[in-house]
Design a protein around this motif. Structure first.
Motif, mmCIF file in Angstrom:
data_model
loop_
_atom_site.group_PDB
_atom_site.id
_atom_site.type_symbol
_atom_site.label_atom_id
_atom_site.label_comp_id
_atom_site.label_asym_id
_atom_site.label_seq_id
_atom_site.Cartn_x
_atom_site.Cartn_y
_atom_site.Cartn_z
ATOM 1 N N SER A 39 0.834 -1.196 0.000
ATOM 2 C CA SER A 39 0.000 0.000 0.000
ATOM 3 C C SER A 39 0.867 1.243 0.000
ATOM 4 N N LEU A 40 0.296 2.360 -0.455
ATOM 5 C CA LEU A 40 0.957 3.663 -0.433
ATOM 6 C C LEU A 40 -0.095 4.751 -0.254
ATOM 7 N N ILE A 41 0.350 5.864 0.328
ATOM 8 C CA ILE A 41 -0.534 7.007 0.583
ATOM 9 C C ILE A 41 -0.050 8.148 -0.294
ATOM 10 N N LEU A 42 -0.858 8.507 -1.276
ATOM 11 C CA LEU A 42 -0.471 9.582 -2.195
ATOM 12 C C LEU A 42 -0.743 10.948 -1.576
ATOM 13 N N THR A 77 -5.880 9.984 0.139
ATOM 14 C CA THR A 77 -5.909 9.105 -1.032
ATOM 15 C C THR A 77 -4.977 7.927 -0.791
ATOM 16 N N GLU A 78 -5.526 6.713 -0.891
ATOM 17 C CA GLU A 78 -4.753 5.490 -0.666
ATOM 18 C C GLU A 78 -4.785 4.641 -1.930
ATOM 19 N N TYR A 79 -3.658 3.997 -2.198
ATOM 20 C CA TYR A 79 -3.548 3.069 -3.318
ATOM 21 C C TYR A 79 -3.025 1.728 -2.805
ATOM 22 N N VAL A 80 -3.386 0.701 -3.519
ATOM 23 C CA VAL A 80 -2.905 -0.661 -3.243
ATOM 24 C C VAL A 80 -2.326 -1.221 -4.530
ATOM 25 N N ILE A 81 -1.135 -1.805 -4.445
ATOM 26 C CA ILE A 81 -0.531 -2.477 -5.593
ATOM 27 C C ILE A 81 -0.543 -3.976 -5.317
ATOM 28 N N ILE A 118 7.434 -7.185 -4.103
ATOM 29 C CA ILE A 118 7.072 -5.854 -4.594
ATOM 30 C C ILE A 118 7.133 -4.877 -3.433
ATOM 31 N N THR A 119 7.437 -3.615 -3.736
ATOM 32 C CA THR A 119 7.487 -2.550 -2.749
ATOM 33 C C THR A 119 7.193 -1.240 -3.452
ATOM 34 N N CYS A 120 6.729 -0.231 -2.692
ATOM 35 C CA CYS A 120 6.342 1.046 -3.293
ATOM 36 C C CYS A 120 6.612 2.176 -2.318
ATOM 37 N N GLN A 121 6.664 3.408 -2.869
ATOM 38 C CA GLN A 121 6.974 4.581 -2.067
ATOM 39 C C GLN A 121 6.552 5.822 -2.842
ATOM 40 N N VAL A 122 6.238 6.907 -2.145
ATOM 41 C CA VAL A 122 5.945 8.205 -2.736
ATOM 42 C C VAL A 122 7.073 9.153 -2.341
ATOM 43 N N ALA A 133 2.141 11.405 -10.196
ATOM 44 C CA ALA A 133 0.793 11.200 -9.646
ATOM 45 C C ALA A 133 -0.281 11.535 -10.668
ATOM 46 N N GLU A 134 0.023 12.452 -11.604
ATOM 47 C CA GLU A 134 -0.978 12.816 -12.602
ATOM 48 C C GLU A 134 -1.116 11.771 -13.703
#
Length: 626
Positions: free
Chosen positions: A209-212, A216-220, A256-260, A284-285
């Motif tokens: 998961s990541l918080i934009l 706003t939350e996203y899940v990969i 997998i891993t993610c980051q903003v 983000a756009e």
């Protein structure tokens, strides 16, 4: 995070430790700063079962050791790496029998066991929230909420008929995201289904998961049999929503891993099955479902050998647990030898190759240097017994001189029996041998040459012995390899059919215990290939039948031509020379008979004349007397 179907791995919150569970359910903990294997924990399989899931948790316990009004046996020893006062870092372990345990890194053992009914099947994934609650998913299609401070089960609810294989907690919306065949979002407060996402074709085994923005939350997510990563936006209620964006990979992902980052760019990193790291940089756009996104940077690790440059596979990577911002921590090597590094991605290049020393060679070199320096290399689990020299009674070894040794004389009868002169023919054939060690090694290393050397046999006894001794956890990888064999030439198809037939007969009870869904997942591709070949068989049979009719017609026409060209009636005319010879032979035979008849008649005439003469003489004498 999970690696494949049975591997489970995770970095600690500060990124200084790395935990990994191998195929046998053994927990190993590495220090990412010194690249040393700190601890190795082997659970009691008979009591708790092998480990199947893990997550790092931060929990707080009372300093005086009092929990729920009961005094514990002794006060808890805090970790040296505790994040805050009164908080300790543990590893929550889920086992195959559905229980949850807390492993203490400071003590190197299981310190606490959470109380409750637990799951009726294997624990598939674990997740923690910020309030000291632990969420677990199991093969019994249940989600259980645990209290870490009270060490007990709080509540549970069902997620349907699909087995969940991954779970993650979202702090802003206070939801739990469960991944099975679909992605389902449940509210923790009401335990109701909020959202449903569809798009994957197989079981979802990795979720992050990541918080934009602040709201706003996203899940990969990615699945076991797909080479894509999907981004899902968590929002209002809805069912069967599509993915916000799709990322492409060259192989199936194991991590997998993610980051903003600070520029509001979404960074996603994935470690594939082939050991390659893909990095994605998405503004983000530009998170749109219009076009799949390719990796911005690909990182590969290769050995620095002067003779053969071999690739070194990457095992894990993380963007969230690194100490320095916008850096990637990753580990490469194999299951026994790992090396960890921090790297800042260079997105101006599409491919970045890192030349490094093979971790196995590095460990061996370090061991040789320690031996040369005279330092003792001891393991943490090796205990040297303390012995008092006064109590030791040394025994002298008795030596026997060579002169006293007598050569053993064997009788002639025994020597002749050893020669096997009277062995019946056919009894000396070699017996079938088990190839289970080679098969396990081939499945581990993915060595096609070794795998073909094991599977290329039609000996039924060898296949039965090998599959009878094959561990249950290798049945799934073997079915996948045999499925690939079914896609190849006819010779490999014959080998695959022999192995599949005996595999189903040998491990039928284990396969039936999996259930219809798991069994269909394992044998689905193989059944599809078989059905495809069977459908082609009908058309091939038609072609074969028509060719047979054509060939028979050609043969029949050829035979009729041969009959018309051959003579129906043959008349043989005797030659004149042969008839003359036959007449001559007949004439000579008749002449001989004629001569014999003449001689007989002449003799008879002579005899008659003599008789007449005698009679005339007698008459003359009588007349003279008168």
């Amino acid at each position: 995070m999970a690696l494949g179907q049975q591997h489970v791995l995770s970095f600690s919150p500060d990124g200084k430790l790395f935990a990994f569970i191998n195929d046998q359910g053994i927990l190993r903990i590495w220090d990412t700063e010194t690249n040393e294997l700190k601890q190795e924990y082997t659970p009691n399989i008979q009591l708790s079962g092998p480990c199947t899931a893990l997550t790092w948790v931060i929990t707080s316990f009372a300093g005086d050791g009092i929990v729920e009004g009961k005094k514990t046996k002794k006060s808890r020893k805090p970790l040296s790496s505790s994040s805050k006062d009164g908080q300790e870092i543990y590893i929550a372990l889920g086992t195959s029998n559905g229980k949850i345990s807390l492993y203490s890194y400071a003590l190197g053992k299981i310190e606490r066991n959470l109380k409750g009914e637990g799951h009726s099947g294997k624990v598939t994934c674990l997740a923690q929230d910020a309030e000291g609650h632990l969420f677990s998913s199991g093969e019994d299609c249940q989600i259980i909420v645990w209290s870490l401070s009270d060490e007990k089960q709080l509540s549970s609810w069902s997620v349907g008929t699909e087995k969940p294989y991954s779970i993650i907690y979202l702090g802003i919306s206070n939801n739990v995201v469960v991944g099975g065949r679909q992605i389902k979002v449940y509210s923790v407060a009401t335990q109701e289904l909020v959202q449903t996402f569809t798009g994957h074709t197989s079981d979802i085994n990795l979720i992050s998961s990541l918080i934009l923005d602040e709201c706003t939350e996203y899940v990969i997510s990615t699945s076991r049999m797909e080479r894509i990563i999907c981004l899902w936006k968590i929002g209002k209620k809805g069912r069967n929503k599509s993915a916000s964006s799709t990322l492409l990979m060259e192989d199936v992902a194991h991590c997998i891993t993610c980051q903003v980052d600070n520029d509001r760019n979404v960074r996603v990193a994935s470690v594939t099955r082939s050991g390659v790291i893909h990095l994605y940089l998405i503004p983000a756009e530009n998170i749109k479902p219009e076009k799949p996104i390719k990796p911005k940077l690909t990182i590969e690790v290769a050995s620095d050998s002067s003779t053969v440059i071999a690739p070194i596979p990457a095992v894990a990577a993380s963007l969230q647990h690194t100490i320095r911002s916008e850096e990637l921590i990753f580990g490469y090597g194999n299951k026994s030898f790992l090396v960890f590094e921090h790297i800042k991605p260079n997105f101006t290049e599409k491919l970045q190759v890192l030349i490094r020393t093979d971790p196995k060679t590095l460990y061996l070199t370090r061991g040789k240097l320690l031996k040369k320096d005279g330092k003792a290399v001891t393991s943490q689990k090796i205990v040297t017994p303390i012995v008092n020299d006064v109590d030791v009674d040394y025994k002298s070894s008795v030596t026997v001189s060579k002169k006293k040794l007598k050569a053993a004389e064997m009788p002639m009868e025994s020597r002749l029996q050893n020669l096997n002169l009277n062995v019946a023919p056919g009894s000396g054939t070699p017996q079938a041998q088990s190839k289970v060690q080679l098969l396990v090694q081939a499945l581990h290393s993915k060595d096609n040459v070794l795998l073909r050397s094991v599977l290329h046999t039609h000996d039924v006894k060898t296949i039965q012995l090998t599959l009878h001794k094959l561990p249950v956890q290798y049945v799934g990888p073997l079915v996948q390899e045999l499925t690939q064999f079914m896609e190849q030439k006819r010779m490999n198809v014959e080998y695959a059919v022999d192995w599949l037939k005996i595999l189903v007969q040998t491990h039928s009870s284990q396969l039936m215990a999996l259930g219809s869904d798991d069994l269909l997942n394992k044998f689905g591709p193989c059944i599809g290939i078989i059905e495809h070949r069977v459908n082609c068989l009908k058309e091939l049979s038609k072609v074969s039948g028509r060719l047979d009719l054509l060939i028979n017609q050609i043969k029949r026409n050829t035979n009729e031509d041969n009959l018309n060209s051959a003579n129906v009636l043959v008349y043989e005319d005797n030659d004149s020379s042969d008839s003359d010879l036959d007449d001559a032979n007949d004439k000579s035979a008749s002449d001989d008979e004629w001569d014999e008849d003449i001689e007989d008649s002449v003799e008879n005439m002579d005899q008659d004349s003599q008789d007449n003469d005698e009679s005339e003489n007698d008459d003359d004498g009588e007349e003279m007397e008168t």
